[in-house]
Design a protein around this motif. Structure first.
Motif, PDB file in Angstrom:
ATOM      1  N   SER A 369       0.835  -1.206   0.000  1.00  0.00           N
ATOM      2  CA  SER A 369       0.000   0.000   0.000  1.00  0.00           C
ATOM      3  C   SER A 369       0.865   1.250   0.000  1.00  0.00           C
ATOM      4  CB  SER A 369      -0.915  -0.007   1.238  1.00  0.00           C
ATOM      5  OG  SER A 369      -1.744  -1.149   1.235  1.00  0.00           O
ATOM      6  N   PHE A 370       1.891   1.243   0.825  1.00  0.00           N
ATOM      7  CA  PHE A 370       2.780   2.397   0.929  1.00  0.00           C
ATOM      8  C   PHE A 370       3.477   2.671  -0.400  1.00  0.00           C
ATOM      9  CE2 PHE A 370       7.055   4.077   1.920  1.00  0.00           C
ATOM     10  CZ  PHE A 370       6.674   5.303   2.455  1.00  0.00           C
ATOM     11  N   CYS A 371       4.033   1.616  -1.012  1.00  0.00           N
ATOM     12  CA  CYS A 371       4.752   1.781  -2.282  1.00  0.00           C
ATOM     13  C   CYS A 371       3.826   2.257  -3.393  1.00  0.00           C
ATOM     14  CB  CYS A 371       5.425   0.465  -2.681  1.00  0.00           C
ATOM     15  SG  CYS A 371       6.867   0.047  -1.682  1.00  0.00           S
ATOM     16  N   THR A 372       2.609   1.743  -3.420  1.00  0.00           N
ATOM     17  CA  THR A 372       1.664   2.150  -4.457  1.00  0.00           C
ATOM     18  C   THR A 372       1.307   3.631  -4.321  1.00  0.00           C
ATOM     19  OG1 THR A 372       0.731  -0.090  -4.495  1.00  0.00           O
ATOM     20  CG2 THR A 372      -0.570   1.660  -5.496  1.00  0.00           C
ATOM     21  N   ILE A 373       1.067   4.078  -3.083  1.00  0.00           N
ATOM     22  CA  ILE A 373       0.750   5.488  -2.858  1.00  0.00           C
ATOM     23  C   ILE A 373       1.922   6.379  -3.273  1.00  0.00           C
ATOM     24  CG2 ILE A 373       0.287   7.211  -1.061  1.00  0.00           C
ATOM     25  CD1 ILE A 373      -1.248   5.000   0.448  1.00  0.00           C
ATOM     26  N   ILE A 374       3.138   5.972  -2.910  1.00  0.00           N
ATOM     27  CA  ILE A 374       4.328   6.735  -3.286  1.00  0.00           C
ATOM     28  C   ILE A 374       4.464   6.812  -4.804  1.00  0.00           C
ATOM     29  CG2 ILE A 374       6.855   6.702  -3.273  1.00  0.00           C
ATOM     30  CD1 ILE A 374       5.679   7.752  -0.705  1.00  0.00           C
ATOM     31  N   LEU A 375       4.182   5.698  -5.503  1.00  0.00           N
ATOM     32  CA  LEU A 375       4.282   5.678  -6.962  1.00  0.00           C
ATOM     33  C   LEU A 375       3.296   6.648  -7.602  1.00  0.00           C
ATOM     34  CD1 LEU A 375       4.800   1.931  -7.943  1.00  0.00           C
ATOM     35  CD2 LEU A 375       6.376   3.816  -8.286  1.00  0.00           C
ATOM     36  N   PHE A 376       2.070   6.668  -7.098  1.00  0.00           N
ATOM     37  CA  PHE A 376       1.091   7.602  -7.644  1.00  0.00           C
ATOM     38  C   PHE A 376       1.530   9.041  -7.399  1.00  0.00           C
ATOM     39  CE2 PHE A 376      -1.755   3.980  -7.859  1.00  0.00           C
ATOM     40  CZ  PHE A 376      -2.522   4.276  -8.962  1.00  0.00           C
ATOM     41  N   TYR A 377       2.113   9.279  -6.262  1.00  0.00           N
ATOM     42  CA  TYR A 377       2.600  10.617  -5.935  1.00  0.00           C
ATOM     43  C   TYR A 377       3.734  11.029  -6.863  1.00  0.00           C
ATOM     44  CZ  TYR A 377       4.690  14.448  -3.265  1.00  0.00           C
ATOM     45  OH  TYR A 377       5.207  15.652  -2.888  1.00  0.00           O
ATOM     46  N   THR A 396       0.525   0.442 -12.238  1.00  0.00           N
ATOM     47  CA  THR A 396       1.186   1.117 -11.121  1.00  0.00           C
ATOM     48  C   THR A 396       1.021   0.311  -9.842  1.00  0.00           C
ATOM     49  OG1 THR A 396       0.741   3.260 -12.148  1.00  0.00           O
ATOM     50  CG2 THR A 396       1.318   3.268  -9.820  1.00  0.00           C
ATOM     51  N   PHE A 397      -0.153  -0.265  -9.644  1.00  0.00           N
ATOM     52  CA  PHE A 397      -0.386  -1.112  -8.477  1.00  0.00           C
ATOM     53  C   PHE A 397       0.535  -2.328  -8.499  1.00  0.00           C
ATOM     54  CE2 PHE A 397      -2.670  -4.949  -6.952  1.00  0.00           C
ATOM     55  CZ  PHE A 397      -2.633  -4.673  -5.589  1.00  0.00           C
ATOM     56  N   ILE A 398       0.680  -2.944  -9.666  1.00  0.00           N
ATOM     57  CA  ILE A 398       1.556  -4.122  -9.785  1.00  0.00           C
ATOM     58  C   ILE A 398       3.012  -3.725  -9.540  1.00  0.00           C
ATOM     59  CG2 ILE A 398       2.407  -5.894 -11.376  1.00  0.00           C
ATOM     60  CD1 ILE A 398      -0.347  -5.796 -12.741  1.00  0.00           C
ATOM     61  N   LEU A 399       3.410  -2.566 -10.074  1.00  0.00           N
ATOM     62  CA  LEU A 399       4.760  -2.082  -9.817  1.00  0.00           C
ATOM     63  C   LEU A 399       4.957  -1.801  -8.328  1.00  0.00           C
ATOM     64  CD1 LEU A 399       7.509  -1.180 -10.882  1.00  0.00           C
ATOM     65  CD2 LEU A 399       6.541   1.097 -11.252  1.00  0.00           C
ATOM     66  N   PHE A 464      -2.171 -10.897  -8.911  1.00  0.00           N
ATOM     67  CA  PHE A 464      -0.831 -10.426  -8.570  1.00  0.00           C
ATOM     68  C   PHE A 464      -0.672 -10.238  -7.063  1.00  0.00           C
ATOM     69  CE2 PHE A 464      -0.418  -9.488 -13.076  1.00  0.00           C
ATOM     70  CZ  PHE A 464       0.936  -9.696 -13.296  1.00  0.00           C
ATOM     71  N   PHE A 465      -1.723  -9.794  -6.389  1.00  0.00           N
ATOM     72  CA  PHE A 465      -1.623  -9.643  -4.940  1.00  0.00           C
ATOM     73  C   PHE A 465      -1.511 -11.007  -4.265  1.00  0.00           C
ATOM     74  CE2 PHE A 465      -3.376  -9.058  -0.660  1.00  0.00           C
ATOM     75  CZ  PHE A 465      -2.508  -8.075  -0.197  1.00  0.00           C
ATOM     76  N   ALA A 466      -2.237 -12.002  -4.777  1.00  0.00           N
ATOM     77  CA  ALA A 466      -2.127 -13.354  -4.230  1.00  0.00           C
ATOM     78  C   ALA A 466      -0.715 -13.896  -4.399  1.00  0.00           C
ATOM     79  CB  ALA A 466      -3.140 -14.276  -4.909  1.00  0.00           C
ATOM     80  N   LEU A 467      -0.104 -13.648  -5.578  1.00  0.00           N
ATOM     81  CA  LEU A 467       1.280 -14.067  -5.793  1.00  0.00           C
ATOM     82  C   LEU A 467       2.213 -13.362  -4.814  1.00  0.00           C
ATOM     83  CD1 LEU A 467       3.483 -15.489  -7.508  1.00  0.00           C
ATOM     84  CD2 LEU A 467       3.470 -13.473  -9.007  1.00  0.00           C
ATOM     85  N   PHE A 468       1.967 -12.093  -4.571  1.00  0.00           N
ATOM     86  CA  PHE A 468       2.779 -11.308  -3.637  1.00  0.00           C
ATOM     87  C   PHE A 468       2.700 -11.890  -2.223  1.00  0.00           C
ATOM     88  CE2 PHE A 468       2.980  -7.663  -0.667  1.00  0.00           C
ATOM     89  CZ  PHE A 468       4.283  -7.241  -0.918  1.00  0.00           C
ATOM     90  N   VAL A 469       1.505 -12.271  -1.804  1.00  0.00           N
ATOM     91  CA  VAL A 469       1.321 -12.851  -0.470  1.00  0.00           C
ATOM     92  C   VAL A 469       2.026 -14.201  -0.370  1.00  0.00           C
ATOM     93  CG1 VAL A 469      -0.391 -13.776   1.140  1.00  0.00           C
ATOM     94  CG2 VAL A 469      -0.839 -11.626  -0.051  1.00  0.00           C
ATOM     95  N   VAL A 470       1.900 -15.022  -1.417  1.00  0.00           N
ATOM     96  CA  VAL A 470       2.567 -16.333  -1.412  1.00  0.00           C
ATOM     97  C   VAL A 470       4.077 -16.178  -1.311  1.00  0.00           C
ATOM     98  CG1 VAL A 470       3.075 -18.371  -2.836  1.00  0.00           C
ATOM     99  CG2 VAL A 470       0.723 -17.546  -2.636  1.00  0.00           C
TER     100      VAL A 470
END
Length: 498
Positions: A369-377, A396-399, A464-470
């Motif tokens: 969440s933090f990285c995604t917000i920073i990327l949008f900024y 951007t969310f995936i990045l 992609f979020f499921a892969l991230f959690v795994v």
């Protein structure tokens, strides 16, 4: 002058291969990069004058045999030239004691020439001929080691998958000819700008678009056409480097080249995005469980090609082009230097091992969440219009997930955070630059954003979020019965046979 330059570019691999046969030292002299320099120079000139370099060698009643070099084809062709030159040099030493080395170099040169003709094709007829010839000469390289059964098996599977892809493309191009009465890119793209023409031919154009992405998927090892690629590790390393760095990108290049047509077919692009996203997650998950370096690189290629197709499906064709260039150099280097990994492994066993702390769900979630917000900024600061589009918001969310993984995996959180910021800002800068370079060649608008698009985007984001959690709970998963069974399936590429 243009005719001589483009002809020199496409025959340069064959020319240098012929000269090396008589004087091997040429492979280690600067002359071997002359083709890449010429291609880059022609690309820069074409970009500055905003006009492609076009050469027509022969005109048939319904088609023209010609080449066209613009910024898109020139950039990718330059990459192929550079990697091809390195691979030729590498092959001289790699196959030094092989009595069939002259034939190998000949097939390698013909493969490169076919790829260059394919990239600079002025119409779909020339593209299809070079597409098939690339597949044929690559097949000859794949069966170079005739005494290796696994190499022959992989080459045979690749051969039939390629023929299926050829059938898809032949059907697509035949249908396009009946619709547009021409196979020239300019004619097709010009008529696609006519709303009345598109509306009256919506169904056949959509069918042609579906056949086109099926052909592209088969060439770029997308699910379910992917199974042959990990088996090609028995082929010579130079072939793996060239195939994973250049030829495997042909499907994505076709989609990008035909983007002015595909952008008008939102359902086709949605399907491409869904398959590409699934392939990216599927390949990444299998890559995690591989113990063989080259098989891991093969599944990495499958995953990267899936992500490239996802970018195309979301309408981010300029970023997909950037992805092709970056992945090509990265994967060529990875394969050509894969042998050093075993040396590192022998050294690494003497170092002390630290136990990694088990991850929890909230920690990756907060980091992502933090990285995604920073990327949008950062996207707002750097003036990127791309991230305002729904498809780019998904990318951007995936990045953001990828950068969060960088932070979680780093030994020093401060330095890892700095690296993540650099990667994120570089991403926006390069994507903006590529968009400017290709602004007159590929479309920048999205195909649409309706309810079906939202559902597709949500599904892809959840995958992609499921892969991230795994990835961040592997220690915990490895201790469960489900995780142990899953690992067996992952290791075998989810093959459920005996």
């Amino acid at each position: 002058m243009q005719q001589a330059l483009l002809l020199f570019i496409v025959i340069f691999p064959c020319l240098i291969s012929y000269l090396i046969f008589y004087r091997r030292k040429l492979a280690f002299e600067p002359i071997i990069y002359l083709g890449a320099i010429g291609t880059l120079s022609a690309t820069v000139y074409s970009s500055l004058v905003s006009t492609p370099l076009i050469v027509n060698f022969y005109s048939f009643p319904k088609a023209t045999f010609g080449l066209s070099l613009d910024t898109l084809s020139g950039l990718v062709a330059t990459v192929v030239m550079v990697i091809g030159s390195v691979v030729i040099r590498y092959s001289i030493r790699y196959l030094e004691d092989d009595v069939r080395q002259p034939k190998f170099l000949k097939m390698l040169a013909l493969t490169l020439t076919s790829v260059l003709v394919m990239l600079m094709s002025a119409n779909l007829a020339v593209f299809f001929v070079s597409w098939v010839s690339t597949s044929y000469f690559l097949h000859q390289l794949l069966i170079h080691f005739e005494d290796r059964p696994q190499a022959i098996e992989a080459a045979t599977q690749k051969f039939w998958i390629s023929r299926l892809g050829d059938l898809f493309l032949l059907s697509c191009f035949s249908l396009l000819y009946t619709i547009f009465k021409s196979l020239d890119f300019d004619v097709i793209f010009s008529l696609m700008n006519d709303p009345n023409f598109v509306e009256n031919s919506k169904l056949p154009i959509s069918v042609a678009g579906l056949l086109l992405i099926l052909g592209a998927m088969s060439k770029s090892a997308q699910f379910p056409f992917h199974f042959w690629l990990p088996k090609t590790m028995e082929t010579p390393t130079p072939v793996s480097a060239l195939m994973h760095a250049g030829i495997i990108n042909a499907g994505g290049y076709l989609v990008i080249r035909m983007s002015p047509m595909l952008i008008k077919l939102p359902l086709v692009l949605d399907l491409l995005a869904l398959v590409g996203g699934f392939t990216a997650v599927f390949g990444s998950l299998i890559m995690i469980g591989q113990t063989d370096v080259k098989r891991s690189l093969a599944y990495s290629t499958i995953s990267q090609m899936g992500f490239m197709m996802l970018e195309c499906g979301l309408g981010a064709f300029s970023i997909a082009t950037l992805h092709i260039i970056g992945h090509a150099f990265y994967k060529a280097y990875s394969f050509l230097s894969a042998g050093s990994v075993s040396d590192f492994g022998r050294i690494n066993r003497y170092f002390s091992k630290s136990q990694r702390v088990e991850s929890t769900l909230w920690k990756p979630f907060l980091s992502a969440s933090f990285c995604t917000i920073i990327l949008f900024y950062f996207g707002e600061i750097l003036g990127s219009e791309l991230y305002h589009r729904p498809g780019m918001a998904l990318l951007t969310f995936i990045l953001g997930l990828a950068l969060a993984q960088t932070i979680l995996s780093g030994a020093s959180k401060v330095s890892s955070f700095g690296q993540a910021l650099i990667i994120g800002s570089t991403y926006f800068i390069l994507s903006k630059g590529m968009s400017i370079l290709l602004t007159t060649i590929i479309p920048t608008q999205e195909a649409g954003f309706g309810l079906f698009d939202k559902i597709i985007f949500i599904i892809i984001g959840l995958m992609f979020f499921a892969l991230f959690v795994v990835q961040n709970n592997l220690v915990w998963l490895s201790k469960t019965e489900f995780g142990q069974k899953l690992y067996v399936r992952v290791y075998n590429g989810f093959y459920f046979g005996k």
